[in-house]
Design an enzyme around this catalytic site. Structure first.
Site: not given
Ligand code: NDP
Length: 254
Positions: A135, A148
């Site tokens: 990020s 974070y």
């Molecule tokens: P979401 O919250 O929509 O998705 C996060 C995903 O990660 C979900 O599928 C969740 O699934 C999974 N997840 C979280 N913790 C775990 C775990 N312990 N084990 C397995 N799966 C896990 O967020 P985003 O799609 O926005 O984020 C995706 C990535 O992009 C992240 O790494 C985030 O930090 C990064 N990011 C996002 C930005 C944004 O603006 N949205 C900007 C910069 C980076 P479940 O709950 O089913 O486990």
């Protein structure tokens, strides 16, 4: 791409990437904790989608999932370590130390535990791409998001170390730093998010950076320019700007 393995596929960017690669004929492997959400996406994508539900920070689970996927679909062409959480934290708050630990386990250990099992099988084949979603929050310490920012900064440098370790192996390591993407993670933010992209538009740009094999890509390009300025900024100026910066809500999982 023939086979693509994606974590955090139950929501947001991961689900959008899964749709992107499946639409182009790849057999996708989907991992996240929520089995029902993965099953719903797999049903939408059709026959070749493979799922396994578990915690990316559980290295034994990730080894089993990687090995089961490779038995079912072969060594993937691409692995995307995308799963992550974002929760506001304050350095002065004792109760936030536990939150810091949780964020680091998921965003750093989980990322490493996702990519590690694929390194030797890909190396034996002499080709493959290992991508990590970090990020722009990893470039400077954001106020109210120390956990974070620290996790994404660690993700960026861990991926860079991996890239240097794998030089000459035929493997590519791609670090992607998105700005703001409209997903459940950012929908809790009560402030204006510049250059906000839909998950689909974000996934398209992320996939473009991965296809190009870029070592470090910031998406979208407007955020890349802003990041350059942020990284070059002297501390006195950054501290002034940060004093007025909006903060992520504390205690909200996402
Ligand atoms: P979401 O919250 O929509 O998705 C996060 C995903 O990660 C979900 O599928 C969740 O699934 C999974 N997840 C979280 N913790 C775990 C775990 N312990 N084990 C397995 N799966 C896990 O967020 P985003 O799609 O926005 O984020 C995706 C990535 O992009 C992240 O790494 C985030 O930090 C990064 N990011 C996002 C930005 C944004 O603006 N949205 C900007 C910069 C980076 P479940 O709950 O089913 O486990």
């Amino acid at each position: 791409m023939r086979a693509v393995f994606i974590t955090g596929a139950s929501s947001g960017i991961g689900a959008a990437l899964a749709r992107h690669y499946a639409a182009r004929g790849a057999a996708v492997g989907l991992v996240a904790r929520r089995a029902e959400a993965l099953a719903a996406l797999a049903a939408e994508l059709g026959g070749t989608a493979w799922t396994d539900a578990g915690d990316v920070a559980d290295a034994a689970f990730m080894r089993r999932a990687a090995s089961a996927f490779m038995q079912a679909r072969g060594v993937p062409d691409l692995v995307v370590a995308n799963a992550g959480i974002s929760i506001g934290t304050l350095g002065a708050a004792a109760e936030d130390l536990a939150v810091l630990e949780r964020i680091l386990r998921t965003n750093v250990l989980g990322l490493a535990a996702t990519l590690q099992p694929f390194v030797e099988p890909m190396r034996a084949r002499g080709a493959g791409t290992l991508a990590g979603i970090a990020s722009v929050a990893g470039f400077r310490g954001l106020p109210g998001a120390g956990g974070y920012s620290a996790s994404k900064s660690a993700a960026i440098t861990w991926l860079e170390s991996l890239r240097t370790e794998l030089a000459g192996s035929g493997l590519r390591v791609v670090t992607v730093c998105p700005g703001y993407i409209d997903t459940p993670m950012t929908r809790v933010n009560r402030y204006r998010m510049p250059f906000l992209l839909s998950a689909e538009a974000g996934a398209l740009r992320i996939a473009g950076a991965i296809d190009a094999g870029r070592s470090l890509a910031v998406v979208p390009w407007q955020m890349a320019l802003a990041s350059l300025a942020l990284r070059a900024m002297p501390n006195w100026l950054y501290d002034r700007l940060a004093a007025h910066a909006p903060r992520k809500p504390r205690g909200l999982p996402g």
